[in-house]
Design a protein around this motif. Structure first.
Motif, PDB file in Angstrom:
ATOM      1  N   ARG A   1      45.108 -64.314  56.350  1.00 56.80           N
ATOM      2  CA  ARG A   1      45.701 -64.075  54.943  1.00 56.80           C
ATOM      3  C   ARG A   1      45.430 -65.364  53.941  1.00 56.80           C
ATOM      4  N   LEU A   2      44.801 -66.358  54.598  1.00 58.74           N
ATOM      5  CA  LEU A   2      44.298 -67.697  53.905  1.00 58.74           C
ATOM      6  C   LEU A   2      43.783 -67.155  52.831  1.00 58.74           C
ATOM      7  N   GLU A   3      44.222 -67.418  51.602  1.00 57.68           N
ATOM      8  CA  GLU A   3      43.587 -67.693  50.198  1.00 57.68           C
ATOM      9  C   GLU A   3      42.806 -68.677  49.700  1.00 57.68           C
ATOM     10  N   ALA A   4      41.624 -68.300  49.431  1.00 61.72           N
ATOM     11  CA  ALA A   4      40.657 -69.344  49.125  1.00 61.72           C
ATOM     12  C   ALA A   4      39.926 -69.146  47.634  1.00 61.72           C
ATOM     13  N   GLY A   5      39.775 -70.194  46.926  1.00 59.19           N
ATOM     14  CA  GLY A   5      39.120 -70.090  45.620  1.00 59.19           C
ATOM     15  C   GLY A   5      37.987 -70.656  45.852  1.00 59.19           C
ATOM     16  N   ALA A   6      36.891 -70.842  44.885  1.00 57.21           N
ATOM     17  CA  ALA A   6      35.661 -71.538  44.613  1.00 57.21           C
ATOM     18  C   ALA A   6      35.555 -72.629  45.274  1.00 57.21           C
ATOM     19  N   ALA A   7      36.576 -73.513  44.708  1.00 54.13           N
ATOM     20  CA  ALA A   7      36.655 -74.980  44.981  1.00 54.13           C
ATOM     21  C   ALA A   7      37.021 -75.156  46.455  1.00 54.13           C
ATOM     22  N   ASP A   8      37.811 -74.241  47.011  1.00 51.06           N
ATOM     23  CA  ASP A   8      38.142 -74.452  48.552  1.00 51.06           C
ATOM     24  C   ASP A   8      36.885 -74.133  49.262  1.00 51.06           C
ATOM     25  N   LEU A   9      36.222 -73.115  48.849  1.00 47.76           N
ATOM     26  CA  LEU A   9      34.959 -72.854  49.481  1.00 47.76           C
ATOM     27  C   LEU A   9      33.864 -73.959  49.750  1.00 47.76           C
ATOM     28  N   ARG A  10      33.945 -74.516  48.246  1.00 43.72           N
ATOM     29  CA  ARG A  10      32.830 -75.630  48.293  1.00 43.72           C
ATOM     30  C   ARG A  10      33.280 -76.924  49.326  1.00 43.72           C
ATOM     31  N   ARG A  11      34.519 -77.041  49.162  1.00 48.61           N
ATOM     32  CA  ARG A  11      35.228 -78.238  50.082  1.00 48.61           C
ATOM     33  C   ARG A  11      34.812 -77.917  51.476  1.00 48.61           C
ATOM     34  N   SER A  12      34.654 -76.731  51.699  1.00 48.87           N
ATOM     35  CA  SER A  12      34.736 -76.361  53.439  1.00 48.87           C
ATOM     36  C   SER A  12      33.149 -76.541  53.757  1.00 48.87           C
ATOM     37  N   LEU A  13      32.412 -76.840  52.972  1.00 46.21           N
ATOM     38  CA  LEU A  13      31.035 -77.197  53.385  1.00 46.21           C
ATOM     39  C   LEU A  13      30.751 -78.394  53.947  1.00 46.21           C
ATOM     40  N   ALA A  14      31.743 -79.386  53.701  1.00 44.99           N
ATOM     41  CA  ALA A  14      31.704 -80.489  54.394  1.00 44.99           C
ATOM     42  C   ALA A  14      32.114 -80.414  56.153  1.00 44.99           C
ATOM     43  N   PHE A  15      32.614 -79.270  56.318  1.00 43.77           N
ATOM     44  CA  PHE A  15      32.567 -79.151  57.957  1.00 43.77           C
ATOM     45  C   PHE A  15      31.692 -77.946  58.614  1.00 43.77           C
ATOM     46  N   PHE A  16      30.794 -77.652  57.965  1.00 46.96           N
ATOM     47  CA  PHE A  16      29.882 -76.687  58.366  1.00 46.96           C
ATOM     48  C   PHE A  16      29.159 -77.115  59.654  1.00 46.96           C
ATOM     49  N   PRO A  17      28.618 -78.416  59.502  1.00 47.46           N
ATOM     50  CA  PRO A  17      27.894 -78.896  60.930  1.00 47.46           C
ATOM     51  C   PRO A  17      28.916 -79.030  61.860  1.00 47.46           C
ATOM     52  N   ALA A  18      30.086 -79.427  61.754  1.00 51.09           N
ATOM     53  CA  ALA A  18      31.186 -79.703  62.503  1.00 51.09           C
ATOM     54  C   ALA A  18      31.392 -78.332  63.278  1.00 51.09           C
ATOM     55  N   VAL A  19      31.548 -77.292  62.726  1.00 52.31           N
ATOM     56  CA  VAL A  19      31.602 -75.912  63.118  1.00 52.31           C
ATOM     57  C   VAL A  19      30.457 -75.442  63.794  1.00 52.31           C
ATOM     58  N   GLY A  20      29.372 -75.772  63.427  1.00 51.53           N
ATOM     59  CA  GLY A  20      28.193 -75.421  64.178  1.00 51.53           C
ATOM     60  C   GLY A  20      27.889 -76.397  65.355  1.00 51.53           C
ATOM     61  N   LEU A  21      28.701 -77.509  65.542  1.00 51.51           N
ATOM     62  CA  LEU A  21      28.774 -78.412  66.991  1.00 51.51           C
ATOM     63  C   LEU A  21      29.714 -77.547  67.612  1.00 51.51           C
ATOM     64  N   LEU A  22      30.772 -77.033  67.131  1.00 50.71           N
ATOM     65  CA  LEU A  22      31.713 -76.195  68.261  1.00 50.71           C
ATOM     66  C   LEU A  22      30.913 -74.904  68.704  1.00 50.71           C
ATOM     67  N   LEU A  23      30.170 -74.256  67.822  1.00 49.46           N
ATOM     68  CA  LEU A  23      29.284 -73.141  68.373  1.00 49.46           C
ATOM     69  C   LEU A  23      28.581 -73.713  69.259  1.00 49.46           C
ATOM     70  N   GLY A  24      27.741 -74.772  69.141  1.00 45.15           N
ATOM     71  CA  GLY A  24      26.867 -75.289  69.997  1.00 45.15           C
ATOM     72  C   GLY A  24      27.555 -75.712  71.455  1.00 45.15           C
ATOM     73  N   GLY A  25      28.648 -76.067  71.272  1.00 41.16           N
ATOM     74  CA  GLY A  25      29.504 -76.498  72.702  1.00 41.16           C
ATOM     75  C   GLY A  25      29.821 -75.185  73.231  1.00 41.16           C
ATOM     76  N   LEU A  26      30.010 -74.125  72.652  1.00 40.46           N
ATOM     77  CA  LEU A  26      30.352 -72.766  73.256  1.00 40.46           C
ATOM     78  C   LEU A  26      29.050 -72.352  73.963  1.00 40.46           C
ATOM     79  N   LEU A  27      27.955 -72.577  73.386  1.00 41.00           N
ATOM     80  CA  LEU A  27      26.521 -72.005  73.970  1.00 41.00           C
ATOM     81  C   LEU A  27      26.351 -72.786  74.867  1.00 41.00           C
ATOM     82  N   ALA A  28      26.619 -74.026  74.894  1.00 38.91           N
ATOM     83  CA  ALA A  28      26.209 -75.072  76.200  1.00 38.91           C
ATOM     84  C   ALA A  28      26.971 -74.583  77.174  1.00 38.91           C
ATOM     85  N   GLY A  29      28.181 -74.329  77.265  1.00 40.62           N
ATOM     86  CA  GLY A  29      29.217 -74.018  78.304  1.00 40.62           C
ATOM     87  C   GLY A  29      28.659 -72.459  78.845  1.00 40.62           C
ATOM     88  N   PHE A  30      28.362 -71.667  77.943  1.00 39.34           N
ATOM     89  CA  PHE A  30      28.027 -70.402  78.612  1.00 39.34           C
ATOM     90  C   PHE A  30      26.680 -70.682  79.225  1.00 39.34           C
TER      91      PHE A  30
END
Length: 248
Positions: free
Chosen positions: A19-48
């Protein structure tokens, strides 16, 4: 904290605060963490991959890993890939192509694009697994692909008139997230891949800048679908690159 959580929930199947509410400014700020989330996905891929290598033949492992990535991202980028392929292959002008992309139904070319990407990704991941590729390569594929989203979005205007979800991830607002996102991606590339990782980082950056120029010419910019399609294609390119570098 909110921006990081938004990035995690937007890019993955994880829903810690639905239920987390987010506006356009929040979404723009989230871009800074995209590679970090990708790294998490990669870790789960490597573990699999680590868990599955000794249980099934490599072709089966590769197919399972491609499916695992699609499941973790709830097929978000695959949907964008299908829509983008339909629009680009339509042969229409920019406005009409964007209308085709808006249609939620996938045409034959969209389905074909998804099948080809999954096939290449599965066979490439199978080769990496069979060759005993470094864990870092598995981690870097989703991480650097999300960095590609950062670069493409920052260098591109939003192609549709009016508002849209993808607008928050494009243009000058998106460019402000580049330093933080780039530092994460570059650091991961160096620490996990060494010279090969740095080459992959540079390659993704150049590929994404070239894609921005091409989409500006073809569609007048990008949409959320285009950003998702770019992530999928970039993952395939990275898998094939790491296969070559690892001798797989």
């Amino acid at each position: 904290m909110k921006a990081a959580l938004l990035a995690l929930q937007f890019l993955t199947v994880v829903s810690i605060a639905p239920r987390l509410e987010a506006g356009a400014a929040d979404l723009r700020r989230s871009l800074a963490f995209f590679p970090a989330v990708g790294l998490l996905l990669g870790g789960l891929l490597a573990g699999f991959d680590w868990a599955a290598r000794g249980l099934w033949p490599s072709p089966v492992v590769g197919a399972m890993e491609a499916a695992w990535l699609a499941l973790l991202t709830r097929g978000l980028h695959m949907d964008g890939l299908a829509d983008t392929a339909d629009g680009l292959a339509s042969g229409f002008d920019a406005a009409r192509s964007l209308e085709v992309m808006r249609d939620s139904r996938s045409g034959a070319l969209g389905v074909l694009a998804v099948v080809l990407v999954l096939l290449l990704k599965a066979t490439g991941l199978a080769a990496l697994s069979a060759g005993g590729a470094a864990t870092g390569f598995f981690c870097l594929v989703p991480c650097l692909a999300r960095w590609g989203i950062n670069v493409l979005g920052a260098l591109s205007p939003y192609a549709r008139p009016g508002e849209g979800l993808g607008r928050a991830f494009t243009g000058a607002g998106a460019a402000r997230a580049l330093p933080a996102a780039g530092l994460t991606a570059l650091g991961a590339a160096y620490l996990l891949g060494g010279a090969a990782g740095l080459a992959a980082f540079a390659g993704v950056t150049v590929l994404s800048a070239a894609a921005a120029a091409w989409f500006r010419h073809r569609l007048g910019g990008v949409t959320g679908d285009v950003l998702g399609a770019h992530a999928e294609v970039t993952e395939v390119v990275l898998v094939l690159l790491f296969c070559r570098l690892s001798g797989g």
